[in-house]
Design a protein around this motif. Structure first.
Motif, short mmCIF file in Angstrom:
data_model
loop_
_atom_site.label_atom_id
_atom_site.label_comp_id
_atom_site.label_asym_id
_atom_site.label_seq_id
_atom_site.Cartn_x
_atom_site.Cartn_y
_atom_site.Cartn_z
N PRO A 137 11.96 -6.23 5.66
CA PRO A 137 10.83 -5.92 4.41
C PRO A 137 9.43 -6.34 4.09
N PHE A 138 9.67 -7.47 4.30
CA PHE A 138 8.24 -8.55 3.66
C PHE A 138 7.51 -8.71 5.31
N VAL A 139 7.76 -8.46 6.29
CA VAL A 139 7.35 -8.27 7.30
C VAL A 139 5.98 -7.73 6.57
N GLY A 140 7.04 -6.11 6.99
CA GLY A 140 5.91 -4.86 7.37
C GLY A 140 5.55 -4.66 5.83
N LEU A 141 5.47 -5.32 4.78
CA LEU A 141 5.22 -5.35 3.33
C LEU A 141 4.02 -6.34 4.20
N PHE A 142 4.22 -7.37 4.86
CA PHE A 142 2.40 -8.55 4.77
C PHE A 142 1.95 -7.09 5.91
N GLY A 143 2.35 -6.15 6.57
CA GLY A 143 1.65 -5.54 7.11
C GLY A 143 0.53 -4.77 6.10
N THR A 144 1.27 -3.80 5.37
CA THR A 144 0.34 -2.70 4.48
C THR A 144 -0.31 -2.88 4.34
N VAL A 145 0.04 -4.65 3.32
CA VAL A 145 -1.34 -4.99 2.39
C VAL A 145 -2.62 -5.66 3.26
N TRP A 146 -2.26 -6.12 3.99
CA TRP A 146 -3.63 -6.20 5.10
C TRP A 146 -4.70 -5.18 5.43
N GLY A 147 -3.62 -4.04 6.04
CA GLY A 147 -4.19 -2.62 6.31
C GLY A 147 -4.03 -2.35 5.51
N ILE A 148 -3.91 -2.39 3.43
CA ILE A 148 -5.30 -1.39 2.63
C ILE A 148 -6.13 -2.28 1.74
N MET A 149 -6.30 -4.15 2.65
CA MET A 149 -7.19 -4.92 2.38
C MET A 149 -8.38 -4.52 3.44
N ASN A 150 -7.89 -4.01 4.88
CA ASN A 150 -8.99 -3.58 5.45
C ASN A 150 -9.61 -2.15 5.35
N SER A 151 -9.26 -1.52 4.61
CA SER A 151 -9.02 0.12 4.07
C SER A 151 -10.24 -0.34 2.88
N PHE A 152 -9.64 -1.32 2.47
CA PHE A 152 -11.03 -1.47 0.85
C PHE A 152 -12.05 -2.56 1.88
N PHE A 153 -12.45 -2.82 2.93
CA PHE A 153 -13.53 -3.36 3.31
C PHE A 153 -14.32 -2.41 4.51
N GLN A 154 -13.72 -1.29 4.59
CA GLN A 154 -14.50 -0.22 5.25
C GLN A 154 -15.16 0.91 3.88
N ILE A 155 -14.30 0.93 2.75
CA ILE A 155 -15.29 1.60 2.04
C ILE A 155 -16.49 1.22 1.56
N GLY A 156 -16.68 -1.20 1.67
CA GLY A 156 -17.44 -1.50 1.07
C GLY A 156 -18.61 -1.92 1.78
N ALA A 157 -17.98 -1.86 3.30
CA ALA A 157 -18.91 -1.46 4.31
C ALA A 157 -19.54 0.37 4.43
N GLN A 158 -19.15 0.87 4.36
CA GLN A 158 -19.43 2.30 4.97
C GLN A 158 -20.23 2.69 3.32
N GLU A 159 -20.16 2.15 2.17
CA GLU A 159 -20.16 2.03 0.78
C GLU A 159 -19.99 3.81 0.69
N ASN A 160 -18.92 4.16 1.00
CA ASN A 160 -18.04 5.34 1.25
C ASN A 160 -16.86 5.50 0.11
#
Length: 237
Positions: free
Chosen positions: A151-174
């Protein structure tokens, strides 16, 4: 009039229909490389868990039946030496062999200390039972590890994916949900795979631990009965 109809028809024909259900394969392919690595590791762990579940269930069932049959023959036999010297891969046979080995080693030059011999026999048989139960439970450690860590390994993947999503928000300013949703879906999929690996592992570990403990109790009963038989023979000497 005709050009206007064509201008309306072309966009309608080229519009791609939105997906109506989740596609796990597509979620994996669209995920970030780190999230993909997490998913792949969890999938391999899940496959290994199910392999252990199937193999251990078959192994325990076979050992229990064969061991019970051996003990029935053992207690009915007038001469146990052929049974003990056989190459049967059975816990009770190895326990009896260990007890007889200690008996022969301690009585070869005559019995000088009866109490000491009883203690050595008891220690030898108990050690043999413990060794057999440890051997049976050896693979269960992997189930416990997956059940607690996945579960914690899966949670790590989730946190990384959400961080990447926020990065895309900043990059696309959308801040549109269309920008964030795919990444979050891929991230949450990693948690789902972690739970998929962990839940069967925890259930199987608890169930198999109970079976190993019950089988260990049977082995202790066999060793105690055999120890009592040797003690009676010792008193008759």
């Amino acid at each position: 009039m005709l050009p206007d109809l064509l201008s309306v028809a072309v966009p309608a024909a080229t519009t791609t229909a939105a997906p109506t259900r989740l596609d796990p394969v597509q979620l994996f392919l669209d995920a970030d490389i780190v999230v993909q690595a997490v998913m792949a590791g969890l999938i391999l762990a899940s496959i290994w868990v199910w392999a252990i579940i199937v193999s251990f269930s078959m192994k325990m069932g076979s050992i229990d039946r064969r061991n019970r049959a051996f003990e029935e023959r053992f207690w009915q036999a007038d001469d146990i030496e052929p049974l003990v010297r056989s190459d049967a891969d059975l816990p009770s046979r190895r326990i009896a062999s260990a007890g007889i080995g200690e008996w022969k080693a301690s009585t070869r030059g005559g019995v000088k200390d009866r109490d000491g011999l009883r203690q050595r026999l008891s220690s030898t048989l108990d050690a043999a039972v413990t060794n057999e139960s440890d051997t049976l439970a050896e693979k269960l450690n992997f189930l416990a590890t997956v059940g607690s860590v996945a579960p914690f390994v899966g949670l790590f993947g989730t946190v990384w994916g959400i961080m990447n999503s926020f990065f895309q928000i900043g990059a696309q300013e959308n801040t549109s949900l269309a920008v964030v949703a795919p990444g979050i879906s891929e991230a949450l999929f990693a948690t789902a795979i972690g739970l998929f690996a962990a839940i069967p592992a925890v259930i199987a570990y608890n169930r198999f631990s109970h079976r190993v403990n019950a089988f260990e109790t049977k082995l202790y009963r066999f060793s105690d009965r055999f120890n009592a038989s040797l003690s009676r023979e010792l008193e008759a000497m």
